[in-house]
Design an enzyme around this catalytic site. Structure first.
Site, PDB file in Angstrom:
ATOM      1  N   CYS A 130      35.994  25.016  41.371  1.00  0.00           N
ATOM      2  CA  CYS A 130      36.040  26.238  41.851  1.00  0.00           C
ATOM      3  C   CYS A 130      36.154  26.080  43.342  1.00  0.00           C
ATOM      4  O   CYS A 130      36.754  27.019  43.999  1.00  0.00           O
ATOM      5  CB  CYS A 130      35.039  27.145  41.454  1.00  0.00           C
ATOM      6  SG  CYS A 130      33.307  26.250  41.483  1.00  0.00           S
ATOM      7  N   HIS A 246      32.308  32.068  46.445  1.00  0.00           N
ATOM      8  CA  HIS A 246      32.105  30.781  47.279  1.00  0.00           C
ATOM      9  C   HIS A 246      32.719  30.925  48.534  1.00  0.00           C
ATOM     10  O   HIS A 246      33.874  31.675  48.470  1.00  0.00           O
ATOM     11  CB  HIS A 246      32.561  29.555  46.595  1.00  0.00           C
ATOM     12  CG  HIS A 246      31.983  29.193  45.339  1.00  0.00           C
ATOM     13  ND1 HIS A 246      30.768  29.515  44.796  1.00  0.00           N
ATOM     14  CD2 HIS A 246      32.141  28.024  44.415  1.00  0.00           C
ATOM     15  CE1 HIS A 246      30.386  29.175  43.798  1.00  0.00           C
ATOM     16  NE2 HIS A 246      31.105  27.911  43.529  1.00  0.00           N
TER      17      HIS A 246
END
Ligand code: A2P
Length: 336
Positions: A130, A246
């Site tokens: 990710c 993120h």
């Protein structure tokens, strides 16, 4: 009429699996049948797809009869064990775990960057890490413009990347601390330390050289996705008390001379990426805005003052979407 497909989701009850169901629905993926698979603990639960209740089944070796596309997100061990059974049943597997990412026979794909690689698959296509995915969404257009040589990066990773239990842990810790609880009164089971009001400089296990596995994924996966074997990345991955999305602070060094004008042009033209960069008016990418959104955002773009030929920038993206569920469904879209 176009064909529609029997899709299975392995890990359907997890943070990513739930999102895969939503993304299939939202993007109107041509699904003729959806099979939802999880552990025995979840068998019998129901989840909703397009207004219809679907009963979750226990994953077994025989779960894949008639399945065309199997989206896996139940961890590397489950992928290693069950993906071969899915392939044997003639399903194409899109795997969100790290199990096959470095296998030369398995394409590792971000559709906006190397979507053409998906065609080389032999039954399994891997979804990248990710943090790597969010970073490359901004780094790739700059690489095309200037040729990246190496990057230094620090990540600010949301707890939802760890899974559903970590989201609950952060919430419970915040509540406990707000009630004045201290020390062992603060519930903790997922992370080695309290995550609420903290920053944890360990995401994943450590390697002998002091980096974590998660940190090295940027270099190794980046090389495969960018088709750039000399790409180097020195990364520090940090877990922060953010629920979702993120963010990564990056300094990148390039082969060819950089200019801000060319950098912005490249970033603005990149699919799946928004430029949010007006610092004078406090406009920059942040997880509170990128959470729940398909596009990643880049901002704080500047000439790197410590490099002769570098750019510093900040990118934020929903890691459950672009770093997992959305990217997996986009790969499945390449197959149909
Ligand atoms: P379950 O909910 O039944 O445990 P997360 O990373 O968000 O915790 O999600 C992990 C996903 O992987 C869940 O859907 C979980 O199902 C699934 N999973 C975990 N262990 C197994 C297993 N042994 N067999 C099948 N699915 C599993």
């Amino acid at each position: 009429m176009s064909k529609s497909y029997h899709v299975a989701i392995v890990g359907a009850t997890g943070a990513v699996g739930i999102e895969m169901i939503r993304v299939l629905e939202r993007r109107n993926f041509p699904v003729s049948k959806l099979t939802l698979l999880a552990s025995a603990r979840s068998a019998g639960k129901t989840l909703t797809f397009k207004g219809e209740s679907i009963v979750v089944q226990e994953l077994t070796e025989n779960s894949f009869a008639g399945v065309d596309i199997a989206l896996f997100s139940a961890g590397g061990g489950i992928s290693k064990q069950y993906a071969p059974h899915a392939v044997a049943a003639d399903a194409v597997v899109v795997d969100n775990s790290s199990a096959f990412r470095m296998d030369p026979n398995v394409p590792l794909v971000i559709p906006e960057i190397n979507g053409a690689d998906a065609a080389q698959h032999r039954g399994i296509i891997a979804n990248p890490n990710c943090t790597t995915a969010v970073t490359l969404m901004a780094l790739h257009p700059l690489h095309e413009a200037f040729g990246v040589t190496r990057v230094w990066a620090s990540s600010y990773q949301a707890v939802s990347g760890t899974g559903a239990a970590a989201i609950i842990e952060l919430e419970e810790q915040v509540k406990a601390i707000a009630l004045g609880k201290k020390g062992t009164e603060i519930p903790r089971s997922v992370y080695p330390y309290q995550i609420a009001f903290n920053a944890l400089p360990q995401v994943d296990s450590f390697l002998d050289d002091g980096y974590t596995r998660e940190e090295m994924k940027m270099q190794y996966e980046g090389r495969r996705i960018l088709h750039h074997q000399r790409f180097k990345a020195s990364v520090t991955c940090v877990r922060v008390p953010v629920y979702r999305a993120h963010s990564v602070a990056i300094s990148a060094e390039f082969e060819r001379p950089v200019s801000l004008e060319k950098a912005y042009t490249a970033l603005r033209q990149a699919p799946g990426l928004k430029v949010t960069d007006d610092p004078a008016n406090q406009k920059y990418p942040m997880p509170i805005f990128t959470a729940g959104q398909d596009d990643c955002e880049v901002g704080r773009v500047r000439l790197d003052c410590a490099l002769d030929n570098g750019l510093a920038f900040w990118v934020s993206g929903d890691q459950i979407l672009k770093g997992a569920a959305l990217n997996a469904v986009q790969i499945a879209e390449l197959l149909v």
